[in-house]
Design a protein around this motif. Structure first.
Motif, PDB file in Angstrom:
ATOM      1  N   THR A  58       0.830  -1.207   0.000  1.00 58.86           N
ATOM      2  CA  THR A  58       0.000   0.000   0.000  1.00 58.86           C
ATOM      3  C   THR A  58       0.863   1.255   0.000  1.00 58.86           C
ATOM      4  OG1 THR A  58      -1.751  -1.181   1.193  1.00 58.86           O
ATOM      5  CG2 THR A  58      -1.807   1.228   1.242  1.00 58.86           C
ATOM      6  N   ALA A  59       1.904   1.253   0.849  1.00 61.46           N
ATOM      7  CA  ALA A  59       2.794   2.416   0.910  1.00 61.46           C
ATOM      8  C   ALA A  59       3.545   2.605  -0.401  1.00 61.46           C
ATOM      9  CB  ALA A  59       3.775   2.247   2.074  1.00 61.46           C
ATOM     10  N   ALA A  60       3.980   1.506  -1.016  1.00 63.97           N
ATOM     11  CA  ALA A  60       4.721   1.603  -2.273  1.00 63.97           C
ATOM     12  C   ALA A  60       3.826   2.135  -3.390  1.00 63.97           C
ATOM     13  CB  ALA A  60       5.282   0.240  -2.652  1.00 63.97           C
ATOM     14  N   THR A  62       1.051   3.961  -3.108  1.00 63.20           N
ATOM     15  CA  THR A  62       0.697   5.356  -2.865  1.00 63.20           C
ATOM     16  C   THR A  62       1.880   6.279  -3.115  1.00 63.20           C
ATOM     17  OG1 THR A  62      -0.908   4.636  -1.206  1.00 63.20           O
ATOM     18  CG2 THR A  62      -0.263   6.951  -1.172  1.00 63.20           C
ATOM     19  N   GLY A  63       3.059   5.882  -2.635  1.00 65.59           N
ATOM     20  CA  GLY A  63       4.244   6.715  -2.830  1.00 65.59           C
ATOM     21  C   GLY A  63       4.621   6.858  -4.298  1.00 65.59           C
ATOM     22  N   THR A  64       4.525   5.763  -5.053  1.00 64.83           N
ATOM     23  CA  THR A  64       4.845   5.832  -6.486  1.00 64.83           C
ATOM     24  C   THR A  64       3.871   6.741  -7.212  1.00 64.83           C
ATOM     25  OG1 THR A  64       5.721   3.579  -6.398  1.00 64.83           O
ATOM     26  CG2 THR A  64       5.193   4.478  -8.568  1.00 64.83           C
ATOM     27  N   LEU A  66       2.195   9.265  -5.927  1.00 63.86           N
ATOM     28  CA  LEU A  66       2.490  10.657  -5.548  1.00 63.86           C
ATOM     29  C   LEU A  66       3.720  11.184  -6.275  1.00 63.86           C
ATOM     30  CD1 LEU A  66       1.829  10.847  -1.700  1.00 63.86           C
ATOM     31  CD2 LEU A  66       0.635  12.093  -3.510  1.00 63.86           C
ATOM     32  N   LEU A  67       4.686  10.295  -6.492  1.00 58.85           N
ATOM     33  CA  LEU A  67       5.915  10.710  -7.157  1.00 58.85           C
ATOM     34  C   LEU A  67       5.639  11.184  -8.579  1.00 58.85           C
ATOM     35  CD1 LEU A  67       9.013  10.903  -6.902  1.00 58.85           C
ATOM     36  CD2 LEU A  67       9.130   8.566  -7.820  1.00 58.85           C
ATOM     37  N   THR A 110      -3.838  10.416  -1.763  1.00 64.10           N
ATOM     38  CA  THR A 110      -3.396   9.493  -0.704  1.00 64.10           C
ATOM     39  C   THR A 110      -4.556   8.928   0.103  1.00 64.10           C
ATOM     40  OG1 THR A 110      -3.091  11.378   0.797  1.00 64.10           O
ATOM     41  CG2 THR A 110      -1.167  10.637  -0.471  1.00 64.10           C
ATOM     42  N   THR A 117      -4.662   1.626   5.007  1.00 66.73           N
ATOM     43  CA  THR A 117      -3.700   1.359   6.084  1.00 66.73           C
ATOM     44  C   THR A 117      -4.386   1.374   7.439  1.00 66.73           C
ATOM     45  OG1 THR A 117      -1.907   2.336   4.786  1.00 66.73           O
ATOM     46  CG2 THR A 117      -1.581   2.177   7.167  1.00 66.73           C
TER      47      THR A 117
END
Length: 303
Positions: A58-60, A62-64, A66-67, A110, A117
């Motif tokens: 989930t973090a990966a 969402t972070g990708t 956002l990037l 996000t 999460t």
């Protein structure tokens, strides 16, 4: 090297098609991510063994996202108009305020990952399977699938690509319902054909071997391209001298009038027959002003 207007239009069409394909791919990836999140939340109801992997994925994701979210396109300022009323009149003042579009889109993007999460962690705090957890998983899955906040956030910054352009003049429920229109679309209007980027409408037979139709450009605001009469003649197997393409009365360059063959001569109307055949012999300088059609009856008179 200068590109012709036709090639520029084709290039724009190809870029638009590429944008639509990319947007469709992003949409499908979002659907897959939502389905994976729903599966992870459902699995968490029964076992905590995959909690770490689910949180990391989930973090990966969402972070990708956002990037690559183009927050640099967000508006930095918004204009606010204030109206002030005075005893001797009124005035309007326009001032600029900092825009929160970038922050809003980031929070919106996000939201699915952050809420998932929280849901995954909450499942581990409640022993067993509680009906509230099942309801929360169902609401998250249905809400994200329907609302699609990440896609909405991206479209706030980058508008979705336009649909395939078609001229409003050429859009009908059955644009190629006429056999001649279908033939034109399949043979003349192809990219390598004699009349690329066009559509044939308002087809009318004007004789046994003659017709009249209107050629429309399918690109709004663009003229009908130059059509080679020789190529069209070879394609239709009709002599060149029997084909004519010219302006349509009262219309712009995006519309052209096509005539093929020699139209049958029409019978002249009554006014023309009177002016050309009857009046010069029987009543010179007489003008026919009105024509009444009907039947004449004779009234019987009682003796």
């Amino acid at each position: 090297m200068m590109l012709s207007a036709d090639r520029m239009e084709r290039l724009r069409a190809q870029l638009g098609t590429a944008r639509r394909h990319i947007d469709t791919a992003r949409s499908r990836v979002g659907r897959v991510a939502t389905a994976a999140g729903a599966a992870a939340a459902t699995t968490g109801l029964f076992t905590p063994d995959l909690l770490g992997e689910s949180l990391l994925a989930t973090a990966a994701a969402t972070g990708t996202g956002l990037l690559f979210l183009p927050t640099h396109r967000a508006a930095r300022y918004t204009e606010v108009k204030e109206h002030h009323q005075f005893h001797n009149g009124s005035s309007t003042i326009t001032r600029r305020e900092p825009s929160h579009q970038a922050r809003t889109t980031a929070l919106l993007y996000t939201a699915p990952g952050a809420s998932l999460t929280g849901l995954l962690l909450a499942e581990q705090l409640v022993p067993g399977i509680h009906w509230g957890e099942v309801l929360a998983v169902s609401l998250w899955s249905a809400g994200i699938w329907w609302l699609r906040p990440a896609r909405t956030a991206r479209h706030m910054l980058v508008p979705p690509p336009p649909t395939k352009q078609t001229s409003d003049l050429a859009v009908t429920d059955q644009p190629h319902s006429h056999p001649v229109a279908r033939w034109w679309a399949e043979n003349a209007a192809t990219e390598e054909g004699a009349a690329p980027g066009t559509v044939l409408q308002d087809i009318e037979q004007t004789g046994e071997q003659a017709m009249r139709a209107v050629i429309h450009s399918i690109t709004p605001g663009e003229p009908v391209p130059d059509i080679s009469l020789k190529r069209l003649s070879a394609l239709m197997d009709v002599p060149v001298e029997l084909i004519n393409i010219g302006p349509a009365p009262g219309r712009g360059a995006s519309v052209q009038l096509l005539t093929v063959g020699k139209a049958d001569e029409q019978e002249p109307d009554a006014a023309t027959v009177w002016a050309e055949r009857i009046a010069p012999l029987a009543m010179p300088e007489a003008t026919l002003t009105a024509i009444n059609f009907g039947s004449m009856t004779r009234k019987e008179v009682d003796a």
